[in-house]
Each structure stands twice: as C-alpha cells, then as structure tokens.
Design an enzyme around this catalytic site. Structure first.
Site, mmCIF file in Angstrom:
data_model
loop_
_atom_site.group_PDB
_atom_site.id
_atom_site.type_symbol
_atom_site.label_atom_id
_atom_site.label_comp_id
_atom_site.label_asym_id
_atom_site.label_seq_id
_atom_site.Cartn_x
_atom_site.Cartn_y
_atom_site.Cartn_z
ATOM 1 C CG ASP A 1 -2.690 -4.503 -1.167
ATOM 2 O OD1 ASP A 1 -3.904 -4.725 -1.339
ATOM 3 O OD2 ASP A 1 -2.092 -4.842 -0.142
ATOM 4 N NE ARG B 1 -11.307 -4.080 -0.423
ATOM 5 C CZ ARG B 1 -10.374 -5.019 -0.287
ATOM 6 N NH1 ARG B 1 -9.129 -4.662 -0.016
ATOM 7 N NH2 ARG B 1 -10.674 -6.292 -0.417
ATOM 8 C CG ASP C 1 -1.670 -1.262 1.422
ATOM 9 O OD1 ASP C 1 -2.420 -1.609 0.506
ATOM 10 O OD2 ASP C 1 -1.516 -1.910 2.476
#
Length: 440
Positions: free
Chosen positions: A259, A318, A220
């Site tokens: 990611d 998300r 990330d």
C-alpha cells in the site's frame, strides 16, 4: 534506467553539506550542550519547523523519566514498551532491524484458507467482472481470506501512544514489515529508522476496480490517523527486498502486496516530515483518503503538513497526493525513474504550496508530468528547478497536458519554515543528508 542526478554549483558550502537540522535540545546553554553527549530521544522539533511546530509544538517523549526509556531488539519487546507505563511520556530506542513480518504468510492463514481455491473461485471467466467480493459469506474463500488478513493485521500493526519518541540507535535501525499506527493521539516523534514496506499476505481481488480488475492491498509503513503534532525525521521508507518487480501476476494483473509508505488521513493535523528518503515504491504518500462528503466533514480545515528536505527517488506517484490540506512542500529533491507517473497530486480542495524544490527527470519525461490534476484546486508552485533549469511547473503542465488546466495561487503563504536553501543547491544538500543513519 535510473537517471543521473544533477548537482548544485560549487557555491554550496561545506557547512551546508555537513550541517544538521535545527534542533531544540534538552540541555540549555552552550556549556551544557557541549558537556552532554547527544541523545536523539531527547531532541524536539525546533520552533517554526513546519506545521508540526504549530501551537504546542512537538516534543514526543523528551520528558520521559529513566523508567520509561526502553531499548528494544524484537517486535514483541517493541509492542510491550509501547504498552508499558500508561500515559507517561516514553522513549523507545530501536536497536538493529526488527522483523515484524511474522514467521511466514502461512502462519497467518486461518484453517481452510487456500489460495488456489480462491483463484479458481473468483477467476473472471467464472465470477465475472460486474460484482465485487464484499458480500461473500465467512465460510467462502473470500471470507477465509478476510479472516486470515485480520490475523496478519493484528500482528504487524503497532499502536503508538501520545507523548512518545521512537528513535533508531546508530545507522542500521529499523523495521521490516511493520505498520506504525499513530492514531488519535498527540505529540509523536519517529526518527532515524528504515522501514521496509509491509507485504500484504492476503490482497483482495476486486473485479470492478477498473475494466480489468485489481488486487488491492493494505498496510502502510506508517499511518497518521486523526493525530496531531507528529514529526517524522531522517527515516528511510523503501520496498527493500520486495519491489513490485518481484511480485507475481494473477488474472493478468499484478498481485499488489504494497500500500503506501506514509499516509496522513482522517483529520490529522500539524505534521512535519523532514530529511526522509522515500524510494522504490508506487503509491507513496496520501494526504486525505477520500473525496466523499463524510470524509470532507472530517478533513476540511485539517491535514496541515510540511515536507522539507526529503528525497523522493524512483517513485511512481503520490509524493504526495493531497486532498483538503494546506500542504507546504519546499527544498525537496525528486528523482524520477522507470514507470514515473507524477509527483504532486492536486486533489479535492487541496491547497498545495510547492516551492524551492529540485526535480531530476530522465530523457523523454516532460516536466508537465510533475503535477497531476485530480480535481480543480489552485496550487502555488514557484522557484522550482527541473534538471537544473528554473521551470514554471504550472505553465509547463498546462502546455503539455491538454484538458488538465491548473490554476495558480493556493490562497495562503507558509510562515513556519526555518532555513530555506536555494533550490539549485537542494540535490547536493538533500542527497547527502536525508534518510536513516544520517542524523547529526
């Protein structure tokens, strides 16, 4: 095709468009503030500005002495600055764009690793789809992939110490391919930086992930892992030059090398994310990374996060997906694009309050998709506008998505907010002022 944005009525004042986030300055008194040039590294999170202001608040490295203020232009300099000075408060000023990708993916590969051999060995017609690769020995293609991934992991990750402010200088500061690890520390500020998502050079094939298998990636742009009092402000998170549309396919599945953009996990607490841009990404923000009993034991009662005045543009999902946490999301603008799946993911024992937000959806995308039910958890969703119209997100979700009934009422009322702008004015305010290079 990107939808056109709707804009607030003329009642949005010029002051609202050019005003700045409430800030606590080191200088005190009107005369002192007027006399001193602004130093973003010395600014702290204002009182009552989201969960990050709870308790001791978030001041980062504002107390750093002159010996612990660094200006860096390379990845090596950045890592060295973070490691210098022990536990002393520090300010790290980032100048220009720092490349953390390394020379090339090939430079991370260990001797013997060969991607073509990997593809041949684990092709579904050879390996099958019922067994994953986790038990493969170290000298196998999968073992060599793991070893290569470990080399990249060590290079692109940077551990951020407690009592640290990382701030971009000017309008073009940031990182390409970096993964900031805010892990097990307290009191960190990250501001005015553009993050181009890391590319995982060595994704793992999992034939058991869905009926068709999946490529799973790491890294990330920023991870808040078991840390407290973190302020992420005026940053831009993006896939940049490497959107998913540029990635190849193997075994009939996208070779996923991204990611998340920002993950908040493992009992992290008291985080405020304000005035950021999250754009052009798939799985964007994860709060709580598992439903498992062991994860619940760590996360339950934690993961208190505030999102306000952020722009979420051209994302798939998300924004965020929430497990366990008390999450307050207000005054954000969500602009859906191609491939849109949902914005808010309602997960295990989540307590999401989503109020005073604006959503811009293209033709053919119903407002019922804004919320996604993963687990049975109540949510508060009041005073939200979709394409300029006041919309009950829970009611429209329940009407449009059969079998995913959501219940209203998250069970708590946020109190840590500064100014709450009218939801109809949010696109005009946020679109002009969110993101790196727009701190004032």
């Amino acid at each position: 095709m990107r939808p056109q944005k709707w804009h607030a009525h003329a009642t949005v004042t010029a002051t609202a468009l050019i005003g700045c986030t409430a800030l606590a300055l080191v200088a005190t008194g009107p005369a002192a503030q007027a006399a001193q040039p602004r130093d973003l590294g010395r600014q702290t999170l204002a009182a009552h500005d989201g969960w990050g202001s709870y308790g001791t608040g978030t001041s980062g490295g504002a107390a750093a002495d002159a010996a612990h203020v660094y200006t860096v232009t390379t990845w090596d300099q950045f890592k060295a600055a973070l490691a210098d000075g022990g536990s002393a408060p520090k300010i790290v000023r980032v100048k220009g764009t720092i490349d953390a990708d390394g020379p090339s993916c090939a430079s991370f590969a260990v001797p013997g690793y060969d991607f073509d051999t990997y593809l041949k060995t684990y092709a579904p017609q050879t390996w099958g789809r019922s067994k994953n690769l986790d038990g493969e020995p170290d000298d196998s293609p999968e073992g060599l992939r793991r070893a290569s991934a470990a080399v990249q992991d060590a290079y692109i990750k940077a551990n951020i110490p407690a009592d640290t402010t990382i701030v971009g200088i000017g309008k073009d500061a940031g990182f390409k391919g970096a993964s900031l690890q805010i892990k097990g520390v307290d009191n960190v500020i990250v501001r005015n930086l553009t993050f181009e998502s890391p590319l995982d050079c060595f994704p793992q094939w999992d034939p058991t992930d869905t009926a068709d298998g999946n490529w799973n990636s790491e890294y990330d742009s920023a991870v808040v892992y078991g840390s407290t009092h973190v302020w992420m402000d005026h940053n831009t998170f993006t896939d940049g030059d490497h959107p998913d549309s540029t990635l190849p396919y193997y075994y009939g599945r996208i070779y996923e090398q991204h990611d998340g953009e920002l993950d908040i996990v493992k009992g992290a607490d008291y985080v405020t994310a304000s005035w950021n841009v999250f754009e052009n990404h798939d799985k964007t923000i994860l709060i709580g990374n598992s439903d498992s009993a062991s994860t619940a034991a760590v996360d339950r009662g934690h993961l208190k996060v505030t999102f306000h005045h952020n722009l979420f543009a051209n994302l798939v999902e998300r924004a965020p997906r929430v497990r366990f946490g008390q999450v307050d999301s207000y005054n954000n603008h969500f602009v859906a694009g191609d491939g849109y799946s949902y914005s808010y993911g309602i997960g295990m024992e989540s307590q999401l309050v989503a109020e005073h937000n604006a959503f811009t959806l293209p033709d053919g995308v119903g407002a019922g998709k804004i919320l996604k039910k993963w687990k049975d958890a109540p949510v508060t969703a009041a005073d939200n506008y979709v394409n300029g119209t006041l919309t009950d997100l829970i009611a429209v979700h329940n009407a449009e998505i059969p079998g995913e009934t959501l219940q209203s009422g998250a069970g708590w009322t946020p109190t840590l907010r500064t100014k709450v702008d009218p939801a109809r004015a949010v696109p005009g305010i946020v679109d002009h002022r969110a993101g790196a290079g727009k701190v004032c």
